[in-house]
Design a protein around this motif. Structure first.
Motif, mmCIF file in Angstrom:
data_model
loop_
_atom_site.group_PDB
_atom_site.id
_atom_site.type_symbol
_atom_site.label_atom_id
_atom_site.label_comp_id
_atom_site.label_asym_id
_atom_site.label_seq_id
_atom_site.Cartn_x
_atom_site.Cartn_y
_atom_site.Cartn_z
ATOM 1 N N ASP B 38 -21.143 -29.388 -19.788
ATOM 2 C CA ASP B 38 -20.076 -28.497 -19.879
ATOM 3 C C ASP B 38 -19.516 -28.387 -21.063
ATOM 4 O OD1 ASP B 38 -18.056 -26.855 -18.928
ATOM 5 O OD2 ASP B 38 -16.757 -28.359 -17.661
ATOM 6 N N PHE B 39 -19.647 -27.057 -21.637
ATOM 7 C CA PHE B 39 -18.787 -26.760 -22.824
ATOM 8 C C PHE B 39 -17.339 -25.650 -22.828
ATOM 9 C CE2 PHE B 39 -20.334 -22.413 -23.012
ATOM 10 C CZ PHE B 39 -21.472 -22.745 -22.547
ATOM 11 N N ASP B 40 -16.740 -26.066 -23.858
ATOM 12 C CA ASP B 40 -15.449 -25.163 -23.677
ATOM 13 C C ASP B 40 -15.990 -23.427 -23.684
ATOM 14 O OD1 ASP B 40 -12.982 -23.405 -24.254
ATOM 15 O OD2 ASP B 40 -12.580 -25.337 -26.010
ATOM 16 N N GLY B 41 -14.640 -23.082 -22.474
ATOM 17 C CA GLY B 41 -14.673 -21.782 -22.040
ATOM 18 C C GLY B 41 -14.534 -20.551 -22.909
ATOM 19 N N VAL B 44 -18.473 -19.879 -24.627
ATOM 20 C CA VAL B 44 -19.647 -19.035 -23.544
ATOM 21 C C VAL B 44 -19.777 -17.747 -23.933
ATOM 22 C CG1 VAL B 44 -19.910 -18.143 -21.029
ATOM 23 C CG2 VAL B 44 -18.650 -19.910 -21.674
ATOM 24 N N TYR B 48 -21.904 -13.389 -21.073
ATOM 25 C CA TYR B 48 -22.567 -14.200 -20.409
ATOM 26 C C TYR B 48 -21.242 -15.203 -19.534
ATOM 27 C CZ TYR B 48 -27.230 -14.326 -21.557
ATOM 28 O OH TYR B 48 -28.594 -14.168 -21.823
ATOM 29 N N THR B 49 -21.788 -15.924 -18.667
ATOM 30 C CA THR B 49 -21.173 -16.964 -17.274
ATOM 31 C C THR B 49 -21.622 -18.090 -17.197
ATOM 32 O OG1 THR B 49 -20.124 -14.506 -16.494
ATOM 33 C CG2 THR B 49 -19.701 -16.996 -15.600
ATOM 34 N N LEU B 50 -20.784 -19.109 -17.309
ATOM 35 C CA LEU B 50 -21.231 -20.262 -17.179
ATOM 36 C C LEU B 50 -20.596 -20.270 -16.065
ATOM 37 C CD1 LEU B 50 -22.077 -23.245 -18.396
ATOM 38 C CD2 LEU B 50 -20.097 -23.745 -19.181
ATOM 39 N N ILE B 51 -21.891 -20.517 -15.340
ATOM 40 C CA ILE B 51 -21.963 -21.389 -14.297
ATOM 41 C C ILE B 51 -21.938 -22.855 -13.490
ATOM 42 C CG2 ILE B 51 -22.428 -20.555 -11.400
ATOM 43 C CD1 ILE B 51 -23.494 -17.373 -12.144
ATOM 44 N N THR B 52 -21.354 -23.573 -13.504
ATOM 45 C CA THR B 52 -21.551 -24.653 -12.468
ATOM 46 C C THR B 52 -21.681 -24.559 -11.209
ATOM 47 O OG1 THR B 52 -19.982 -25.423 -13.929
ATOM 48 C CG2 THR B 52 -20.456 -26.811 -12.574
ATOM 49 N N MET B 53 -22.641 -25.251 -10.530
ATOM 50 C CA MET B 53 -22.856 -25.460 -8.896
ATOM 51 C C MET B 53 -23.440 -26.614 -8.656
ATOM 52 S SD MET B 53 -25.784 -23.305 -7.243
ATOM 53 C CE MET B 53 -25.902 -22.064 -7.390
ATOM 54 N N GLN B 66 -24.254 -11.153 -17.252
ATOM 55 C CA GLN B 66 -23.033 -11.534 -16.434
ATOM 56 C C GLN B 66 -23.347 -10.169 -15.745
ATOM 57 O OE1 GLN B 66 -18.955 -10.554 -18.763
ATOM 58 N NE2 GLN B 66 -18.531 -12.259 -18.688
ATOM 59 N N LEU B 69 -25.263 -11.766 -12.358
ATOM 60 C CA LEU B 69 -24.586 -12.462 -11.739
ATOM 61 C C LEU B 69 -23.831 -11.617 -10.195
ATOM 62 C CD1 LEU B 69 -23.355 -15.216 -11.113
ATOM 63 C CD2 LEU B 69 -20.708 -14.669 -12.766
#
Lengths: 576, 317
Positions: B38-41, B44, B48-53, B66, B69
């Motif tokens: 993980d990293f600081d929003g 990003v 782009y979007t950082l998606i954590t599933m 994005q 997405l």
């Protein structure tokens, strides 16, 4: 989800995985159908299928609990025991069911367990098995994994050579075997240890076109052993050769080489020591030395003869010497020493049959009987007896007189292609459980509910008004078969879907104020709804009803939900 | 007295920015960049979007554009051409990640979800491009798709040559027999052949000796066995009298059929369109396949529909 679009968190549930699994298997099935009808499979499609198998394996792994993993492990282990299963194809399911029922049954249970209410037939077996191949190979070397990936195909099209290669490579892990050339060019034989011979192995070898399975048994126990072997493999057995060398099992270490060298070049001393050991230990040493890089290191017959001469001469000479030294021993003791020598000599003479001191025992003709018999020192026999037994127990018995027997394998068994049931071909909905649960919550007036119970007024109309109300709510496609258990006052609506040998029953049993929605998969084609109604209408607890229903229906899978006054009270699933 | 041991346990490294490797992939326009931590929003990458599933305790993080997405979350909405391109690129990038997974024998249920969603979304946008609306309801209660004439024209689906071949593709996929294919009106398009169905057995040494004779340099089949009815022999001709290998084929039946492959039809369509000076688009083959599914196959046997995969990046160049 978080408010910030830079970062999004998504919770992924088992339901999502289930949905994905169905989509993945659907895509796999399309590739399979495409190959079957189009008679063509491009390399790109093979790659895509492998990717789909990886995705399915990921889903299967994520959905499996401990019990499911145990079932899957049973199937995956079979690949090592009998790599012929790499060639499984659903179109030959009948053949595989006959060939190895346990393997097929385990695979059925996995498919039924994973699909649950969505069970729509066994065709997914092919794809699930490919996913299991992937999962089973994750801890293997890359080379082995690539070999396994070669077998992950929408339709199994492995050549005989490829099968054979996979089979033999797989067997190497847990079986010492030797390929032998038969009498003619086309004949293929394989030599395997007696303890590994099984009916299943014979069937696999037949399938691969082998003519003979050969093994080594003790000639002295030929009668008993061949009878047992015959029962085990249910085939004709014939003696091919007597007095054969037993095949080497393990590669020897340098240490054994060194010991063999020392023994060979110090025979006057080493034979004296080793020849005194019990016969079975001598044969064990001979066998280990035979597998070393040193030739003629040890011959137990010669060692025994040599040791016996020295022992007898030593006892006799020592006795005479001591007797001559101012009567240090009595004549009685001298007599006992001579008597021991004579008795020991007779025993060994009888046991050895051939007594050739100081020379190699001559090679005997094949059918000569059993000339080679080492005997150790009679004096040491008693103290070393426990060691002999321990070695027999831990390392197996050494055959005194091995003979090679052949198990005649039949012609290749023909594979019967299965005919898909109508359901397999149709686009029937996969899951009625949700619809039935919705119906179970459909409220009806007390008057209509009472129509389920027999009374003098409704003898000819029992359940009719209730059925009218419910049936109206049922979607097109559901078969709407009905069964009324008059005494219990239970009306059941059900549908069946057959995927031989299994039938999926989806039902809703209604009793006044109580309803049960269920899906179960069973090998029974007809269900005893009278007894089933009795169980569901009884006053027993839900768990007891669940167990009784599971036993009655002999289900592989059962999902039962209980509703009271249109509210869900219990919901449980049980797997065999 | 001190809290050093407690402090040690409290020590943790927080990543602020994505790894250089991930940034490099973003720079290359990669549509699916898996990140381990993980990293600081705030870091990003743009657009782009950082998606954590999250699945149970397991987390899977990926950077995705994005716009992609949006297409994946709302299949069917937005510009279909853009969506098809982006999803196909994404599918290719995710496929590369999968290749590493397969090489290492690993699994990931979240990654499988991404690619499955991508595959499904791609098919939805193909339908969107081909169809204007659901149109009227057919006799079976199912809606009949109303095709977009403009798209069909672009795909040359009003051209008889292409049209016949799409029908032939459907006939193959539906596994129709010779009479049904003739009824389907595509008998002329498909190559007609006769199949001899028989049983093949390996010759034993005795049988081999019986049906052959040594011709000086190799074995030959004796004349009386050459024209035997319902049976023919195939032997390996080698300059080796000891080598006796051959097969006996017993004919059970002869039947007429078609020797056809869907890929052959697709190639013919591609070549024809190129011959007309048209450069087939990246998604044309998939669009035609989806058209065949919608137009001919789905209503007869939905399970027999052609499998459609998003095309690879290279194919667009």
């Amino acid at each position: 989800m978080t408010d910030d679009l830079q970062k999004v968190d998504i919770e992924f549930s088992e339901g999502d995985v289930n949905e994905n699994m169905a989509k993945i298997m659907d895509a796999m099935e399309r590739l399979r159908i495409s190959q079957q009808t189009n008679k063509e499979l491009t390399s790109e499609n093979k790659n895509e299928y492998l990717h789909l198998a990886y995705r399915l394996a990921s889903c299967v792994e994520a959905l499996s609990d401990k019990e499911m993993v145990e079932k899957m492990n049973e199937v995956v282990k079979q690949f090592d025991n009998n790599p012929i299963f790499f060639g499984y194809d659903f179109s030959q399911d009948n053949f595989w069911r006959d060939f190895e029922p346990e393997f097929t049954k385990n695979l059925d249970r996995i498919v039924i367990g994973l699909a649950g209410d969505n069970f729509s037939g066994l065709r997914d077996k092919h794809h699930i098995l490919n996913a299991l191949k992937y999962l089973g190979s994750t801890n293997e070397t890359l080379e082995r994994r690539l070999e396994v990936y070669d077998t992950i195909l929408p339709v199994s099209t492995l050549s005989r050579e490829k099968y054979e290669h996979l089979f033999l490579t797989g067997l190497k892990g847990n079986l010492d075997f030797k390929l032998e050339t038969g009498a003619s060019d086309n004949q293929k034989n394989i030599l395997v240890p007696l303890e590994k011979v099984s009916l299943q192995l014979c069937k696999s070898l037949e399938l691969l076109g082998f003519n003979y399975l050969e093994t080594i048994i003790d000639n002295d126990l030929m009668g008993v052993n061949s009878l047992r072997l015959n029962e085990k493999v249910n085939r004709n057995i014939s003696v091919l050769e007597r007095n054969v060398k037993q095949p080497a099992k393990k590669k020897q270490s340098k240490f054994v080489d060194l010991l063999a060298h020392i023994t060979r070049y110090s025979k006057p001393l080493s034979y004296l020591a080793l020849g005194a050991l019990p016969a079975s230990i001598q044969r064990r040493i001979e066998k280990r030395f035979d597998q070393s890089n040193v030739e003629n290191a040890f011959n137990p017959n010669v060692a025994s003869c040599y040791q016996s001469w020295i022992e007898h001469l030593g006892i006799l000479g020592g006795g005479i010497y001591l007797y001559s030294q101012e009567h240090m021993i009595s004549p009685v003791m001298l007599g006992a020493a001579i008597a021991y020598g004579v008795i020991d000599g007779i025993i060994k003479g009888v046991m050895m049959e051939h007594f050739v001191a100081g020379n190699e025992m001559p090679e005997m003709p094949v059918d000569f009987g059993s000339p080679k018999r080492a005997v150790g020192s009679t004096l040491l026999k008693l103290p070393l007896f426990p060691l002999e037994k321990i070695l027999d127990y831990t390392c197996g018995k050494i055959m005194k007189n091995p003979a090679k027997v052949g198990v005649q394998l039949k012609e290749k068994v023909s594979c019967q292609t299965i005919v898909l049931d109508d359901f397999e071909k149709s686009n029937a909905p996969r899951n009625y459980q949700q619809m039935l649960e919705k119906l179970a919550q459909y409220p009806l007036s007390k008057e209509i509910e009472d129509n389920l119970v027999w009374s003098r007024e409704n003898h000819h109309t029992q359940g009719d008004y209730f059925a009218d109300e419910i049936v109206n709510q049922m979607p097109v496609g559901f078969a709407r078969k009905e069964y009324l258990a008059r005494e219990a006052g239970a009306l059941t609506f059900y549908d069946t879907l057959t995927s031989k040998p299994y039938t999926k029953f989806s039902g809703l049993t209604c009793l006044p104020g109580r309803r049960f929605a269920y899906t179960f998969v069973s090998e029974k084609q007809e269900e005893a709804f009278e007894e089933l109604s009795g169980i569901l209408g009884s006053d027993e607890s839900f768990d007891k009803k669940l167990t009784a229903m599971f036993d009655l229906t002999t289900s592989e899978y059962l999902h039962l939900t209980y509703f009271r006054d249109c509210k869900k009270i219990e919901d449980k699933t049980v797997l065999r | 007295m001190n809290l050093e041991s407690m402090l040690k346990n409290k020590t943790r490294v927080i990543r602020r920015t994505p790894s250089n490797e991930a940034l490099e992939k973003v720079k290359q326009g990669n549509k699916f960049v898996v990140v381990d931590e993980d990293f600081d929003g705030a870091y990003v990458p743009r657009n782009y979007t950082l998606i954590t599933m999250n699945y149970k305790q397991d987390k899977f993080r990926a950077l995705v554009p994005q716009s992609l997405l949006f297409f994946m979350a709302n299949p069917g909405e937005g510009n279909a051409d853009d969506a098809l391109d982006q999803i196909a690129d994404f599918y290719g990038d995710a496929g590369e990640f999968e290749e590493d997974q397969i090489q290492d024998g690993r699994t990931s249920v979240q990654e499988a979800n991404w690619t499955t969603c991508g595959r499904e979304a791609y098919k939805t946008y193909l339908i969107n491009k081909l169809v204007k609306g659901t149109g009227r309801i057919g006799g079976d209660g199912e809606p009949i798709p109303e095709f977009n004439d403009e798209t069909l024209r672009e795909l040359d689906l009003f051209d008889d040559y292409v049209l016949y071949r799409t029908r032939a593709m459907a006939a193959i996929a539906l596994n129709l027999d010779i009479n049904q294919i003739k009824e389907f009106g595509v008998g002329d398009v498909l190559k007609h052949i006769t199949i001899r169905q028989g049983k093949t057995e390996k010759l034993t040494r005795e049988e081999f000796k019986k049906v052959t004779c040594w011709a000086g340099s190799h074995y030959e089949i004796k004349p009386e066995y050459k024209n035997e009815e319902g049976v023919y022999y195939k032997i390996d001709k080698r300059h080796d009298p000891g080598y006796m290998s051959g097969e006996k084929v017993t004919i059970h039946e002869e039947r007429d059929t078609f020797d056809v492959k869907i890929s052959q039809m697709q190639n013919e369509i591609r070549q024809y369109r190129e011959g007309k000076g048209k450069k087939p688009g990246r998604h044309d083959e998939a669009l035609i396949a989806q058209y065949v599914n919608l137009r001919h196959i789905a209503k007869q046997n939905s399970r027999a529909q052609l499998d459609i995969q998003p095309p690879k990046k290279e194919e667009s160049k």
